[in-house]
Enzyme design. Structure first.
Site, mmCIF file in Angstrom:
data_model
loop_
_atom_site.group_PDB
_atom_site.id
_atom_site.type_symbol
_atom_site.label_atom_id
_atom_site.label_comp_id
_atom_site.label_asym_id
_atom_site.label_seq_id
_atom_site.Cartn_x
_atom_site.Cartn_y
_atom_site.Cartn_z
ATOM 1 C CE1 TYR A 1 -9.726 1.769 8.208
ATOM 2 C CE2 TYR A 1 -10.551 3.550 9.809
ATOM 3 C CZ TYR A 1 -9.382 3.209 9.150
ATOM 4 O OH TYR A 1 -8.279 3.641 9.228
ATOM 5 C CE LYS B 1 -7.246 -0.049 9.772
ATOM 6 N NZ LYS B 1 -5.902 -0.750 9.405
ATOM 7 N N GLY C 1 -0.234 4.931 -1.198
ATOM 8 C CA GLY C 1 -1.337 5.750 -0.399
ATOM 9 C C GLY C 1 -1.039 6.961 0.458
ATOM 10 C CD GLN C 2 -3.404 11.083 4.427
ATOM 11 O OE1 GLN C 2 -4.265 10.318 4.788
ATOM 12 N NE2 GLN C 2 -3.198 12.419 4.809
ATOM 13 C CG ASP D 1 -0.806 0.651 -3.820
ATOM 14 O OD1 ASP D 1 -0.279 1.552 -2.998
ATOM 15 O OD2 ASP D 1 -1.838 0.190 -4.168
ATOM 16 N N GLY E 1 1.045 -1.180 0.086
ATOM 17 C CA GLY E 1 0.148 -0.098 -0.126
ATOM 18 C C GLY E 1 0.684 1.296 -0.081
HETATM 19 N N1 SER Z 1 -8.602 8.793 9.002
HETATM 20 C C1 SER Z 1 -9.200 7.673 9.075
HETATM 21 C C2 SER Z 1 -10.723 7.782 8.683
HETATM 22 O O1 SER Z 1 -11.181 8.879 8.758
HETATM 23 C C3 SER Z 1 -9.373 7.262 10.444
HETATM 24 O O2 SER Z 1 -8.477 6.483 10.832
HETATM 25 O O3 SER Z 1 -11.378 6.991 8.063
#
Ligand code: SER
Length: 315
Positions: A142, A146, A11-12, A34, A8
């Site tokens: 999400y 996590k 990505g940012q 990636d 990855g």
């Molecule tokens: N920056 C992330 C999000 O907004 C939080 O872990 O999904």
């Protein structure tokens, strides 16, 4: 010593992490990967492999090819995107982690970094100075992924001795690469729009307070936790990590100090509910005690640095 693999990398976080790790360890010791090639200049800046994090064989092949010792698994669907595609988010966020944990269990790699998030907390969590150990009932796909990932990291450490290290990142703000579908992305977009349009319409309400961090601090934390002696890493689920917290209204005020005519409007959308379920500020004393975490950037310093970099990029 083996090499480092970033999954990855486009990505940012991955982009800046790759650059920093290459400065520290030499470009040929840091393999970027990636699911597709990103910015050509970045791809040409050192070894790059197209790797689908969901394909165990591809990940294993790259690890064997480059004699990889450490993996930074940065591939994930973030909070807002995950709500739109829950099944894929669960698949990507969980199975990529299992692949890497299982490769460490099989002793093909020595160390893993895996990012967690403030999204592991939920509406029943205390919102101010959220402790390391507290109620955790995440209400987003999400956050659920996590939270589950954290449990598995701790399990693989306790049962199989896997050296996995993790941070619960707050919202991350950076100038070089755009974020990819999170609820905290407004705090990046706002700087771009302030410079290009002089105004910004925010998808969160003006008083939505969230924990945030400048990317320089986040990258330093990531490398510091990986460099710390194993015995200092006492938490093998994931560490709370904090630098600052602010609302859209407060970030807009700091931008007005540089761009006096800047205006902001508020049109909250589905991301408001996600933000409302998360903490407003984080107690990260375990990270500070165990591996000496210290942040450097607050809101004013971050705004100055963001606007300077973005203005010079536009020239
Ligand atoms: N920056 C992330 C999000 O907004 C939080 O872990 O999904």
């Amino acid at each position: 010593m083996g090499t480092i693999l970033i999954i990855g990398a486009c990505g940012q976080i991955g982009t800046e992490l790759t650059k920093k790790l290459r400065e520290l360890y030499g470009k040929d010791n840091v393999i970027a990967s990636d699911v597709r090639k990103g910015d050509p200049e970045f791809v040409a800046s050192g070894p790059f492999e197209v790797v689908n994090a969901l394909d165990f064989n591809q990940v294993e092949e790259v690890i064997e090819k480059y004699k990889v010792a450490e993996v930074y698994l940065m591939a994930a669907l973030l909070s807002a995107t995950a709500e739109k595609n829950p099944a894929f988010a669960w698949d990507l966020n969980m199975n990529s982690l299992f692949h890497v944990l299982n490769l460490a269990k099989a002793e093909k790699i020595k160390k893993i970094f895996w990012p967690s998030s403030i999204a592991v907390f939920g509406p029943t969590t205390p919102k101010q100075n959220t402790p390391q150990y507290t109620v955790m009932e995440p209400s987003t796909v999400y956050g659920i992924s996590k939270q589950s990932g954290e449990r598995w990291c701790e399990y693989y450490h306790n049962i199989y001795g896997v050296d996995v290290r993790s941070i619960r990142y707050p919202g991350l703000i950076s100038w070089s690469t755009l974020p990819g579908g999170g609820t905290t992305d407004y705090a990046v977009d706002i700087y771009h729009k302030a410079l290009s349009d002089g105004s910004y319409t925010c998808f969160l309400s003006e008083d939505t307070r969230l924990p945030m961090m400048y990317m320089d601090d986040a990258i330093r934390a990531t490398i510091e936790i990986m460099q710390a002696p194993a015995e200092n890493i006492k938490i093998r689920s994931s560490y709370n990590l904090s630098a600052m917290d602010f609302t859209p209204k407060e970030i807009a005020e700091t931008i007005k100090q540089h761009i006096p005519d800047f205006t902001i409007a508020y049109e909250p959308d589905f991301r408001q509910k996600i933000a409302d379920s998360w903490p407003q500020s984080i107690d990260d004393s375990h990270a500070r005690n165990d591996w000496n975490w210290q942040h450097q950037y607050g809101l004013d310093a971050m705004t100055t640095d963001m606007l300077e970099h973005l203005s010079s990029m536009a020239e």
